[in-house]
Scaffold this active site. Structure first.
Site, PDB file in Angstrom:
ATOM      1  N   HIS A 115     -13.721  -2.019  -1.108  1.00  8.69           N
ATOM      2  CA  HIS A 115     -12.692  -1.664  -0.118  1.00  8.69           C
ATOM      3  C   HIS A 115     -12.963  -2.376   1.223  1.00  8.69           C
ATOM      4  O   HIS A 115     -12.709  -1.840   2.291  1.00  8.69           O
ATOM      5  CB  HIS A 115     -12.686  -0.146   0.077  1.00  8.69           C
ATOM      6  N   SER A 123       0.832  -1.213   0.000  1.00  9.05           N
ATOM      7  CA  SER A 123       0.000   0.000   0.000  1.00  9.05           C
ATOM      8  C   SER A 123       0.864   1.261   0.000  1.00  9.05           C
ATOM      9  O   SER A 123       1.945   1.273   0.577  1.00  9.05           O
ATOM     10  CB  SER A 123      -0.878  -0.007   1.259  1.00  9.05           C
ATOM     11  N   THR A 169      -5.932   2.529  -6.870  1.00  7.81           N
ATOM     12  CA  THR A 169      -7.180   2.476  -6.092  1.00  7.81           C
ATOM     13  C   THR A 169      -8.039   3.687  -6.413  1.00  7.81           C
ATOM     14  O   THR A 169      -7.588   4.828  -6.295  1.00  7.81           O
ATOM     15  CB  THR A 169      -6.859   2.399  -4.588  1.00  7.81           C
ATOM     16  N   TYR A 220      -2.300   5.494  -4.194  1.00 10.84           N
ATOM     17  CA  TYR A 220      -3.345   6.488  -3.942  1.00 10.84           C
ATOM     18  C   TYR A 220      -2.886   7.756  -4.633  1.00 10.84           C
ATOM     19  O   TYR A 220      -1.728   8.162  -4.472  1.00 10.84           O
ATOM     20  CB  TYR A 220      -3.489   6.768  -2.442  1.00 10.84           C
ATOM     21  N   LYS A 254      -8.541  -0.756  -9.054  1.00 13.07           N
ATOM     22  CA  LYS A 254      -9.164  -1.334  -7.843  1.00 13.07           C
ATOM     23  C   LYS A 254     -10.306  -0.452  -7.349  1.00 13.07           C
ATOM     24  O   LYS A 254     -10.169   0.767  -7.293  1.00 13.07           O
ATOM     25  CB  LYS A 254      -8.092  -1.454  -6.759  1.00 13.07           C
TER      26      LYS A 254
HETATM   27  C1  LIG Z   1      -6.990  -2.425   7.612  1.00 11.86           C
HETATM   28  C2  LIG Z   1      -7.199  -2.211   6.145  1.00 11.86           C
HETATM   29  C3  LIG Z   1      -6.448  -1.252   5.476  1.00 11.86           C
HETATM   30  C4  LIG Z   1      -6.599  -1.091   4.095  1.00 11.86           C
HETATM   31  N1  LIG Z   1      -5.788  -0.211   3.424  1.00 11.86           N
HETATM   32  C5  LIG Z   1      -5.871  -0.134   2.075  1.00 11.86           C
HETATM   33  C6  LIG Z   1      -4.946   0.673   1.346  1.00 11.86           C
HETATM   34  O1  LIG Z   1      -4.048   1.286   1.915  1.00 11.86           O
HETATM   35  N2  LIG Z   1      -5.098   0.735  -0.001  1.00 11.86           N
HETATM   36  C7  LIG Z   1      -6.091   0.063  -0.670  1.00 11.86           C
HETATM   37  O2  LIG Z   1      -6.197   0.155  -1.884  1.00 11.86           O
HETATM   38  N3  LIG Z   1      -6.943  -0.728   0.004  1.00 11.86           N
HETATM   39  C8  LIG Z   1      -6.854  -0.844   1.350  1.00 11.86           C
HETATM   40  N4  LIG Z   1      -7.695  -1.673   2.021  1.00 11.86           N
HETATM   41  C9  LIG Z   1      -8.683  -2.474   1.270  1.00 11.86           C
HETATM   42  C10 LIG Z   1      -8.076  -3.816   0.853  1.00 11.86           C
HETATM   43  O3  LIG Z   1      -7.103  -3.640  -0.134  1.00 11.86           O
HETATM   44  C11 LIG Z   1      -9.134  -4.775   0.327  1.00 11.86           C
HETATM   45  O4  LIG Z   1      -9.874  -4.134  -0.678  1.00 11.86           O
HETATM   46  C12 LIG Z   1     -10.081  -5.279   1.413  1.00 11.86           C
HETATM   47  O5  LIG Z   1      -9.395  -5.536   2.600  1.00 11.86           O
HETATM   48  C13 LIG Z   1     -10.774  -6.529   0.937  1.00 11.86           C
HETATM   49  O6  LIG Z   1     -11.695  -6.962   1.870  1.00 11.86           O
HETATM   50  P1  LIG Z   1     -11.408  -8.113   2.963  1.00 11.86           P
HETATM   51  O7  LIG Z   1     -10.610  -7.457   4.048  1.00 11.86           O
HETATM   52  O8  LIG Z   1     -12.787  -8.476   3.402  1.00 11.86           O
HETATM   53  O9  LIG Z   1     -10.647  -9.219   2.290  1.00 11.86           O
HETATM   54  C14 LIG Z   1      -7.562  -1.859   3.405  1.00 11.86           C
HETATM   55  C15 LIG Z   1      -8.303  -2.822   4.096  1.00 11.86           C
HETATM   56  C16 LIG Z   1      -8.131  -3.006   5.442  1.00 11.86           C
HETATM   57  C17 LIG Z   1      -8.928  -4.066   6.148  1.00 11.86           C
END
Ligand SMILES: Cc1cc2nc3c(=O)[nH]c(=O)nc-3n(C[C@H](O)[C@H](O)[C@H](O)COP(=O)(O)O)c2cc1C
Length: 387
Positions: A276, A107, A156, A130, A252
């Protein structure tokens, strides 16, 4: 050593071993958390077709994602602050993914920097971007990702404004945590986390501090983030970034047929059907529910991946059977990391892989690349009639 048989086992250990502020950051959705809950419960509505008397020998889960060989068609999703779940968390997760043979996505909001992860791994990883207002910063980070040999840019598109997650506000989420009396009381019971954290230098946003103008400490960072995510991001920006990057591009946060068509039109190599993890637009439909219509619209034009709600190999099989070429997991591997570090991420991958392998055999399939809609039983009204 506890016996781990499911992602839920890792989740329980994650909760016990990680400061509340960071566990809550992971295990929450925005506002009422309806979409966060639906992501998981909609998978439960899909059932599997048991098939018998099929030769189950020589099974394979090997496949490809955007042309890259993988042990199973799954990638670790980008997760901000992973290095706060466990010291050097991004390096640990990337190493586990590399050894297992699946892609890791770093990330923008990671604790370990692109260079840190590149230095501690051998195979290329994916980098998630981002888009910030500071164009120089964006150009620079794209160059850094190129120099580090990243094999895909994951752009994203569903977080230009942060969805509100109540717990983060109530916990006063910061990285590293501010030493308030409740935090100190909590940390007293999470000594393993604290000892490891004291032993690393990586405790703030490694891709940003020292790289973005005017950000050399944490105090200025939180306001910088709020000000810097670029709310003007549009398809024109996507086209320009595609050109600047020049390599494989994954978009994404696609959850709508019209957006999926646009993504295919700009020439993305893959899209990730995602909300997300229920952290942005609360009230949006689950990813798995949106998948069939998106597959019908662009399945022959662009590779489709899905995330949000995957907690098992059965969930993964359902997504693949419904038309996804691959999946991403977020929380499922973060639970492993928080529970047991690198070993825990490996455990999470092993659990999901075993579930996938056994489930596909019991569904009468030997090869993950042959999955189709015939393997699942889906309620007639699953997609719903929404006007
Ligand atoms: C704690 C956390 C932080 C996240 N940070 C980002 C991020 O920095 N960039 C991003 O594109 N998605 C981020 N996401 C979304 C994840 O990439 C992903 O889309 C999501 O976790 C998928 O769902 P799941 O946790 O049910 O598998 C984050 C998700 C979580 C749980």
């Amino acid at each position: 050593m506890p016996v781990i048989t499911s992602i839920d086992d890792l989740k329980r250990l994650h909760k016990r071993r990680t400061p509340k502020m960071f566990y809550d950051y992971c295990e929450s959705g925005s506002w009422t958390e309806q979409t966060f809950r639906d992501n998981e419960s909609d998978f439960d509505k899909i059932r599997l077709r048991q098939r018998i008397a099929v030769d189950m020998t020589n099974r394979t889960t090997a496949s490809t994602l955007i042309g890259q060989d993988v042990t199973m068609p799954l990638a670790l999703a980008p997760v901000g602050l992973t290095g706060m779940q466990r010291a050097d968390g991004e390096i640990k997760a990337a190493r586990a993914a590399e050894k297992f043979g699946v892609p890791f996505t770093l990330s923008t909001m990671s604790i370990c920097s692109i260079e840190d992860v590149a230095e501690h791994t051998e195979k290329p990883f994916w980098f998630q971007l981002y888009v910030m207002r500071d164009e120089e910063y964006v150009d620079n980070i794209i160059e850094r990702a190129k120099r580090a040999g990243c094999s895909a840019l994951v752009l994203t598109l569903d977080l230009q404004i942060l969805g509100q997650r109540h717990k983060d506000l109530k916990n006063g989420l910061t990285a590293p945590p501010k030493m308030t009396p409740p935090v100190i009381a909590d940390l007293a019971t999470k000594w393993r986390w604290g000892i490891e954290m004291l032993q690393t230098k990586r405790r703030s946003f490694g891709n940003i501090v020292g790289h973005a103008k005017g950000v050399d400490n944490m105090n200025s960072l939180s306001s910088w983030t709020a000000e810097q995510f670029d709310p003007r991001l549009d398809w024109d920006t996507v086209r320009k970034l595609k050109e600047k990057w020049g390599g494989k591009l994954i978009l994404k946060g696609i959850l709508d047929v019209e957006d999926a068509k646009m993504a295919a039109e700009v020439g993305a190599d893959a899209i990730i059907v995602s909300n997300h993890g229920g952290r942005q637009l609360d009230g949006a439909l689950s990813s798995i529910r949106m998948l069939p219509s998106i597959v019908r619209a662009v399945g022959d034009k662009v590779e489709i991946h899905l995330d949000s709600g995957i907690r098992s190999g059965q969930d993964m099989l359902k997504a693949l059977a419904m038309g996804a070429k691959g999946v991403m997991i977020g929380r499922a591997y973060i639970h492993g990391l928080g529970a047991m570090g690198e070993e825990g991420v490996t455990k999470a991958l092993e659990v999901i892989h075993r579930e996938l392998d056994i489930t596909m055999a019991l569904c009468g399939r030997r090869d993950v690349n042959t999955f189709d809609r015939d393997m699942v039983l889906v309620p007639e009204d699953f997609e719903g009639r929404w006007a």
